[in-house]
Design an enzyme around this catalytic site. Sequence first.
Site, PDB file in Angstrom:
ATOM      1  N   GLN A   1     -14.518   2.741   1.445  1.00 49.90           N
ATOM      2  CA  GLN A   1     -13.877   2.222   0.232  1.00 49.90           C
ATOM      3  C   GLN A   1     -13.632   3.382  -0.727  1.00 49.90           C
ATOM      4  O   GLN A   1     -14.538   4.177  -0.992  1.00 49.90           O
ATOM      5  CB  GLN A   1     -14.765   1.169  -0.443  1.00 49.90           C
ATOM      6  CG  GLN A   1     -14.099   0.529  -1.673  1.00 49.90           C
ATOM      7  CD  GLN A   1     -14.954  -0.557  -2.324  1.00 49.90           C
ATOM      8  OE1 GLN A   1     -16.102  -0.781  -1.933  1.00 49.90           O
ATOM      9  NE2 GLN A   1     -14.396  -1.236  -3.302  1.00 49.90           N
TER      10      GLN A   1
ATOM     11  N   HIS B   1      -6.941  -5.763   2.222  1.00 51.86           N
ATOM     12  CA  HIS B   1      -5.837  -5.187   2.991  1.00 51.86           C
ATOM     13  C   HIS B   1      -5.269  -6.271   3.912  1.00 51.86           C
ATOM     14  O   HIS B   1      -6.024  -6.909   4.653  1.00 51.86           O
ATOM     15  CB  HIS B   1      -6.340  -4.045   3.887  1.00 51.86           C
ATOM     16  CG  HIS B   1      -6.871  -2.844   3.172  1.00 51.86           C
ATOM     17  ND1 HIS B   1      -6.128  -1.691   2.992  1.00 51.86           N
ATOM     18  CD2 HIS B   1      -8.071  -2.596   2.608  1.00 51.86           C
ATOM     19  CE1 HIS B   1      -6.866  -0.788   2.351  1.00 51.86           C
ATOM     20  NE2 HIS B   1      -8.049  -1.313   2.113  1.00 51.86           N
TER      21      HIS B   1
ATOM     22  N   ASP C   1       0.853  -1.195   0.000  1.00 56.47           N
ATOM     23  CA  ASP C   1       0.000   0.000   0.000  1.00 56.47           C
ATOM     24  C   ASP C   1       0.892   1.249   0.000  1.00 56.47           C
ATOM     25  O   ASP C   1       1.887   1.312   0.725  1.00 56.47           O
ATOM     26  CB  ASP C   1      -0.914   0.000   1.235  1.00 56.47           C
ATOM     27  CG  ASP C   1      -2.056   0.993   1.093  1.00 56.47           C
ATOM     28  OD1 ASP C   1      -3.217   0.543   1.041  1.00 56.47           O
ATOM     29  OD2 ASP C   1      -1.788   2.209   1.040  1.00 56.47           O
TER      30      ASP C   1
ATOM     31  N   ASN D   1     -12.748  -3.266   2.707  1.00 54.62           N
ATOM     32  CA  ASN D   1     -13.663  -2.132   2.831  1.00 54.62           C
ATOM     33  C   ASN D   1     -14.645  -2.186   1.668  1.00 54.62           C
ATOM     34  O   ASN D   1     -14.237  -2.332   0.508  1.00 54.62           O
ATOM     35  CB  ASN D   1     -12.882  -0.815   2.800  1.00 54.62           C
ATOM     36  CG  ASN D   1     -12.052  -0.617   4.046  1.00 54.62           C
ATOM     37  OD1 ASN D   1     -12.457  -1.012   5.133  1.00 54.62           O
ATOM     38  ND2 ASN D   1     -10.876  -0.017   3.902  1.00 54.62           N
TER      39      ASN D   1
ATOM     40  N   HIS E   1     -10.051  -5.209  -3.207  1.00 57.47           N
ATOM     41  CA  HIS E   1      -8.708  -5.393  -2.657  1.00 57.47           C
ATOM     42  C   HIS E   1      -8.816  -5.821  -1.207  1.00 57.47           C
ATOM     43  O   HIS E   1      -9.624  -5.292  -0.450  1.00 57.47           O
ATOM     44  CB  HIS E   1      -7.866  -4.122  -2.780  1.00 57.47           C
ATOM     45  CG  HIS E   1      -8.553  -2.886  -2.313  1.00 57.47           C
ATOM     46  ND1 HIS E   1      -9.507  -2.227  -3.071  1.00 57.47           N
ATOM     47  CD2 HIS E   1      -8.451  -2.179  -1.160  1.00 57.47           C
ATOM     48  CE1 HIS E   1      -9.950  -1.181  -2.411  1.00 57.47           C
ATOM     49  NE2 HIS E   1      -9.336  -1.133  -1.236  1.00 57.47           N
TER      50      HIS E   1
HETATM   51  P1  5GP Z   1      -9.834   1.505   0.396  1.00 50.80           P
HETATM   52  O1  5GP Z   1     -10.054   2.736   1.222  1.00 50.80           O
HETATM   53  O2  5GP Z   1     -10.518   1.600  -0.957  1.00 50.80           O
HETATM   54  O3  5GP Z   1     -10.167   0.227   1.109  1.00 50.80           O
HETATM   55  O4  5GP Z   1      -8.271   1.406   0.179  1.00 50.80           O
HETATM   56  C1  5GP Z   1      -7.581   1.882  -0.949  1.00 50.80           C
HETATM   57  C2  5GP Z   1      -6.108   1.761  -0.622  1.00 50.80           C
HETATM   58  O5  5GP Z   1      -5.374   1.954  -1.804  1.00 50.80           O
HETATM   59  C3  5GP Z   1      -5.620   2.790   0.399  1.00 50.80           C
HETATM   60  O6  5GP Z   1      -5.073   2.132   1.532  1.00 50.80           O
HETATM   61  C4  5GP Z   1      -4.587   3.595  -0.379  1.00 50.80           C
HETATM   62  O7  5GP Z   1      -3.476   3.977   0.416  1.00 50.80           O
HETATM   63  C5  5GP Z   1      -4.187   2.650  -1.487  1.00 50.80           C
HETATM   64  N1  5GP Z   1      -3.746   3.305  -2.703  1.00 50.80           N
HETATM   65  C6  5GP Z   1      -4.354   4.356  -3.328  1.00 50.80           C
HETATM   66  N2  5GP Z   1      -3.673   4.681  -4.445  1.00 50.80           N
HETATM   67  C7  5GP Z   1      -2.612   3.813  -4.529  1.00 50.80           C
HETATM   68  C8  5GP Z   1      -1.551   3.666  -5.483  1.00 50.80           C
HETATM   69  O8  5GP Z   1      -1.437   4.381  -6.486  1.00 50.80           O
HETATM   70  N3  5GP Z   1      -0.641   2.687  -5.228  1.00 50.80           N
HETATM   71  C9  5GP Z   1      -0.737   1.867  -4.140  1.00 50.80           C
HETATM   72  N4  5GP Z   1       0.213   0.934  -3.994  1.00 50.80           N
HETATM   73  N5  5GP Z   1      -1.725   1.983  -3.220  1.00 50.80           N
HETATM   74  C10 5GP Z   1      -2.654   2.945  -3.423  1.00 50.80           C
END
Ligand code: 5GP
Length: 115
Positions: A95, A103, A31, A88, A101
């Site tokens: 999300q 985590h 991440d 999420n 995805h």
């Molecule tokens: P969500 O909130 O949708 O469950 O999590 C999305 C995750 O994607 C977040 O933890 C955020 O830090 C990660 N993320 C967002 N953009 C990028 C990216 O460009 N590269 C990587 N490796 N992680 C990302």
Amino acid sequence: MSSECLFCRIVAGAIPAKVVHETDTVLAFQDVNPQAPTHVLVIPKEHYPDAATMANADPALAGEVLATAGEAAKISGVDASGYRLVFNTGADATQTVFHVHCHVIGGRAMTWPPG
Ligand code: 5GP
Ligand code: ZN
């Protein structure tokens, strides 16, 4: 593959990522904004918006995502100490990327319930 989707673009190699583990169908990468010493995201290479949609459409793929999450925990050295798997899903769960995805979070003690 959707050119609009951030994680589809990572799968395609259009956006770089620190890959932890990869199979024919699944990708695990660090991440970009880690919330713990270990914070890996595990995604299917095929686009599904959330975990339930993926599991209904392709249960085997959902199983591969979970198995790869366990593998990522092992590679990261948190399999013995413990880790949290989080999908999420939707607005209340915050999300932000609508490509499913998992985590994989570990390397520190966590609290329950989550915030
Ligand atoms: P969500 O909130 O949708 O469950 O999590 C999305 C995750 O994607 C977040 O933890 C955020 O830090 C990660 N993320 C967002 N953009 C990028 C990216 O460009 N590269 C990587 N490796 N992680 C990302
Ligand atoms: Zn996608």
